[in-house]
Design an enzyme around this catalytic site. Sequence first.
Site, PDB file in Angstrom:
ATOM      1  CD  GLU A 128      -3.088  -0.665   0.024  1.00 44.18           C
ATOM      2  OE1 GLU A 128      -2.679  -0.538  -1.140  1.00 44.18           O
ATOM      3  OE2 GLU A 128      -4.284  -0.581   0.316  1.00 44.18           O
ATOM      4  CB  THR A 180      -5.198   5.525  -3.473  1.00 44.84           C
ATOM      5  OG1 THR A 180      -6.091   4.531  -3.986  1.00 44.84           O
ATOM      6  CG2 THR A 180      -5.386   5.640  -1.980  1.00 44.84           C
TER       7      THR A 180
HETATM    8  N1  LIG Z   1      -0.382  -5.662  -8.411  1.00 42.27           N
HETATM    9  C1  LIG Z   1      -0.919  -4.450  -8.432  1.00 42.27           C
HETATM   10  N2  LIG Z   1      -2.254  -4.294  -8.375  1.00 42.27           N
HETATM   11  C2  LIG Z   1      -2.823  -3.076  -8.413  1.00 42.27           C
HETATM   12  N3  LIG Z   1      -2.139  -1.916  -8.497  1.00 42.27           N
HETATM   13  C3  LIG Z   1      -0.798  -2.007  -8.550  1.00 42.27           C
HETATM   14  C4  LIG Z   1      -0.142  -3.266  -8.532  1.00 42.27           C
HETATM   15  N4  LIG Z   1       1.178  -3.028  -8.577  1.00 42.27           N
HETATM   16  C5  LIG Z   1       1.354  -1.705  -8.658  1.00 42.27           C
HETATM   17  N5  LIG Z   1       0.164  -1.065  -8.649  1.00 42.27           N
HETATM   18  C6  LIG Z   1      -0.036   0.399  -8.707  1.00 42.27           C
HETATM   19  O1  LIG Z   1      -0.886   0.835  -7.646  1.00 42.27           O
HETATM   20  C7  LIG Z   1      -1.728   1.894  -8.101  1.00 42.27           C
HETATM   21  C8  LIG Z   1      -3.186   1.497  -7.900  1.00 42.27           C
HETATM   22  O2  LIG Z   1      -3.474   1.589  -6.549  1.00 42.27           O
HETATM   23  P1  LIG Z   1      -4.637   2.530  -6.019  1.00 42.27           P
HETATM   24  O3  LIG Z   1      -4.527   3.875  -6.667  1.00 42.27           O
HETATM   25  O4  LIG Z   1      -4.576   2.444  -4.536  1.00 42.27           O
HETATM   26  O5  LIG Z   1      -5.918   1.797  -6.615  1.00 42.27           O
HETATM   27  P2  LIG Z   1      -7.039   1.021  -5.842  1.00 42.27           P
HETATM   28  O6  LIG Z   1      -7.892   2.076  -5.238  1.00 42.27           O
HETATM   29  O7  LIG Z   1      -7.812   0.294  -6.882  1.00 42.27           O
HETATM   30  O8  LIG Z   1      -6.336   0.138  -4.869  1.00 42.27           O
HETATM   31  C9  LIG Z   1      -1.443   2.112  -9.571  1.00 42.27           C
HETATM   32  O9  LIG Z   1      -0.523   3.178  -9.677  1.00 42.27           O
HETATM   33  C10 LIG Z   1      -0.798   0.800  -9.975  1.00 42.27           C
HETATM   34  O10 LIG Z   1       0.128   0.960 -11.053  1.00 42.27           O
HETATM   35  N1  LIG Z   2      -8.324   4.843   3.437  1.00 42.61           N
HETATM   36  C1  LIG Z   2      -7.824   4.882   2.084  1.00 42.61           C
HETATM   37  C2  LIG Z   2      -8.468   3.764   1.306  1.00 42.61           C
HETATM   38  C3  LIG Z   2      -8.050   3.674  -0.130  1.00 42.61           C
HETATM   39  O1  LIG Z   2      -8.774   2.633  -0.750  1.00 42.61           O
HETATM   40  P1  LIG Z   2      -8.595   2.317  -2.300  1.00 42.61           P
HETATM   41  O2  LIG Z   2      -9.486   1.144  -2.558  1.00 42.61           O
HETATM   42  O3  LIG Z   2      -9.013   3.536  -3.033  1.00 42.61           O
HETATM   43  O4  LIG Z   2      -7.139   1.987  -2.500  1.00 42.61           O
HETATM   44  C4  LIG Z   2      -8.194   6.242   1.475  1.00 42.61           C
HETATM   45  O5  LIG Z   2      -9.342   6.623   1.606  1.00 42.61           O
HETATM   46  O6  LIG Z   2      -7.313   6.897   0.912  1.00 42.61           O
END
Ligand SMILES: Nc1ncnc2c1ncn2[C@@H]1O[C@H](COP(=O)(O)OP(=O)(O)O)[C@@H](O)[C@H]1O
Ligand SMILES: N[C@@H](CCOP(=O)(O)O)C(=O)O
Length: 308
Positions: A128, A180
């Site tokens: 994360e 995020t």
């Molecule tokens: N295995 C993975 N699965 C998902 N996202 C990944 C992975 N590896 C790296 N990333 C990176 O993490 C980011 C996506 O995470 P985030 O913005 O938190 O999306 P979500 O809200 O769907 O979790 C993107 O920049 C993506 O390139």
């Molecule tokens: N508490 C975080 C949760 C992010 O969840 P995601 O599914 O968007 O990765 C936030 O609110 O930033």
Amino acid sequence: MKKVKLKVPATVANLVCGFDILGMAVHDPYDEMEFRLLETPEIIIKHTDSFGLPEEPTGNVAGIVLLKIQEYFNLKNGFEVIIRKHIKPGSGLGSSAASAAGAAFGANILLGNKLSKEEMVHFAMFGEELASGVRHADNIAPCIYGGITLVKSTNPIDIIPLNSPDLFVTAVHPQVEVKTSDARQILKKNITLKSAVEQWGNIAGLVAGIQKNDLPLIGRSLTDVIIEPIRSILIPKFDKIKEKSLQLGALGGGISGSGPSIFMLSEQKETAEKMAQMMKSVYDEIEIESLVYVSKINPKGIQLVEEA
Ligand SMILES: Nc1ncnc2c1ncn2[C@@H]1O[C@H](COP(=O)(O)OP(=O)(O)O)[C@@H](O)[C@H]1O
Ligand SMILES: N[C@@H](CCOP(=O)(O)O)C(=O)O
């Protein structure tokens, strides 16, 4: 050579008022992950989906978690991971958390279950951190523990599994990307005591409602006076979807994680399905493609589907 296959669920973080501390696992969508323990120390990540995510271990959230576990146990072995992602990255449905939590869970089985759930959360949070810059556990914890979890603290890790009410979850993912990391940067760094007090009331009400299975209390506690007013601006038709969902009988809902997905809870399958249709048609009207999921709270979280 040992092989492990997992089904890793999407998660809805925050549950509206519980920024960074509350989250729940759902049945749909989910990712598939397959792990092999290697004799050599490499970490190999392969994606069989079409999201174009980085495959070098230091750029993929699963890779980072495996590198940390390898370092911690001083392993001579490596891991191969094949990821078939169905949870779109940047959806607000815990896509990064699924890969991070799945990596910790899969590696733990291959290594003979040496890690506790708290330790898996510890390692998964490195994923994360890579995705969003912050070691939050509100998606990871329900993915690993199942159901609804309260992250009382991440340092030290203190996760409280809550009850899992038998509720339907309708989620819509409009195809606009909200990372995020970006959705965190727009938040205010300071809040007033008045809004903090209101939010504490909502969080406490929501946890009490979940533990007592008091559905009206859950509904009226799904209110956020701090984050939602800022983030909802990034989500087209957010207010309309929320208003129409409540008219159709939703208990309540709001932004899923950091968005752009929106989720709604309901008691009846019929209500959940009607909301899904409504959500899709709201986005069709403004020519934004959307993915809609009708699911339930998933009390089990990550599932081992094959071990060989
Ligand atoms: N295995 C993975 N699965 C998902 N996202 C990944 C992975 N590896 C790296 N990333 C990176 O993490 C980011 C996506 O995470 P985030 O913005 O938190 O999306 P979500 O809200 O769907 O979790 C993107 O920049 C993506 O390139
Ligand atoms: N508490 C975080 C949760 C992010 O969840 P995601 O599914 O968007 O990765 C936030 O609110 O930033």
